[in-house]
Motif scaffolding. Structure first.
Motif, short mmCIF file in Angstrom:
data_model
loop_
_atom_site.label_atom_id
_atom_site.label_comp_id
_atom_site.label_asym_id
_atom_site.label_seq_id
_atom_site.Cartn_x
_atom_site.Cartn_y
_atom_site.Cartn_z
N THR A 180 0.83 -1.21 0.00
CA THR A 180 0.00 0.00 0.00
C THR A 180 0.86 1.26 0.00
OG1 THR A 180 -0.16 0.15 2.42
CG2 THR A 180 -1.78 -1.24 1.29
N ASP A 197 -7.13 -9.59 -5.51
CA ASP A 197 -8.10 -8.49 -5.34
C ASP A 197 -7.70 -7.53 -4.24
OD1 ASP A 197 -9.69 -9.55 -7.38
OD2 ASP A 197 -10.77 -10.85 -5.98
N GLY A 245 -4.52 -0.30 -6.57
CA GLY A 245 -5.25 0.03 -7.79
C GLY A 245 -4.30 0.28 -8.95
N GLY A 246 -4.68 -0.21 -10.11
CA GLY A 246 -3.84 -0.04 -11.30
C GLY A 246 -2.81 -1.13 -11.50
N THR A 247 -2.72 -2.07 -10.56
CA THR A 247 -1.77 -3.17 -10.71
C THR A 247 -2.12 -4.01 -11.94
OG1 THR A 247 -1.33 -3.33 -8.35
CG2 THR A 247 -0.89 -5.29 -9.66
#
Length: 262
Positions: A201, A225, A229-231
């Motif tokens: 993070t 999941d 974000g954007g990985t």
């Protein structure tokens, strides 16, 4: 291009380094435990860009280093190598222990890391961490006079691999672990104490996850999941162990696509 070797001084001892010249943004390659930078030679010969694969402190032909290193210890040693090479910004690709080290470098030197790619996501439950700590609290096998302890090293190479076996390759892996038999377990203690999920993070650089179906397939799938974000997540069910040895051309193509050198 020819892979060149060198020895570099770091705050935690001397590191043995493999490097190759090329064009574009440099690529730093971080190996799994108890392997060495040798595992990346097929990739280095194919990607066509400046690449470097150190033997982590305590592994390969590098110095033993501290008896209780942390992931940050490894990252500091590796960055001393990067500084010696004169790299400004670079991409970093790590596998297993190297995945953690890659994330640590991305967090510690965010202005210099362009992209981070990891092979597998080593995030363990408390039960899994305790089991790993128990299994790797001490060296795998204590030497005995008749040499029977060597069989344990050999048989460990067959786990998570399906026949037909590349016996010459497995013999090389066995010798590689025997080279550091008294300290092969040390990195695992650093691994189980490092909060990989929390650290992800804090990562500012774009993240790419290569997900072979190897011995961390369960942990990696569980994290799918939960990644930033954007990985970019690439499921690779046809790959298992030894992906840079068994699938060097495909892995080089994926690296060129998702970690472009320009």
């Amino acid at each position: 291009m020819t892979i060149r070797r060198s020895i570099v001084d770091t705050p935690h001892g001397q590191l043995h380094v493999r490097a190759i010249a090329g064009e574009g943004r440099p690529l730093l390659l971080l190996h799994q435990s108890p392997r060495s930078g040798r595992m990346f030679e097929p990739l280095m010969e194919r990607v066509g860009r400046p690449s470097m694969a150190p033997d982590r402190i305590g592994y390969g032909f590098s110095d033993p280093g501290p008896t209780e290193p942390t992931i940050e210890t490894y990252a500091e040693s590796t960055m001393a190598v990067v500084d010696t090479a004169g790299w400004d910004t670079f991409d970093v690709l790590g596998i297993h222990t190297g995945s953690m080290e890659a994330v640590a470098i991305g967090i510690g030197w965010p202005e210099r890391v362009n992209r981070v790619a990891i092979v597998a996501v080593p995030v363990f439950s408390s039960e899994e961490a305790a089991e790993i700590a128990s299994l790797y609290a001490e060296p795998r096998a204590v030497p005995v006079e008749d040499g029977s302890h060597l069989l344990e090293y050999w048989q460990a190479r067959l786990v998570w691999r399906d026949p037909p076996y590349d016996l010459a390759h497995l013999q090389t892996l066995t010798v590689e672990e025997l080279l550091i038999a008294d300290r092969a377990h040390i990195a695992y203690r650093a691994v189980v104490g490092w909060p990989m999920q929390e650290k992800l993070t804090q990562l500012a650089a774009p993240l790419v996850v290569f997900a072979p179906h190897d011995d961390l397939v369960v942990q990696t799938a569980h994290m799918r999941d939960r990644l930033p974000g954007g990985t970019v997540y690439l499921d690779l069910p046809h790959m298992d162990m030894d992906i840079f040895h068994r699938h060097p051309d495909e892995m080089a193509s994926l690296v060129r696509k998702y970690l472009p050198a320009r």
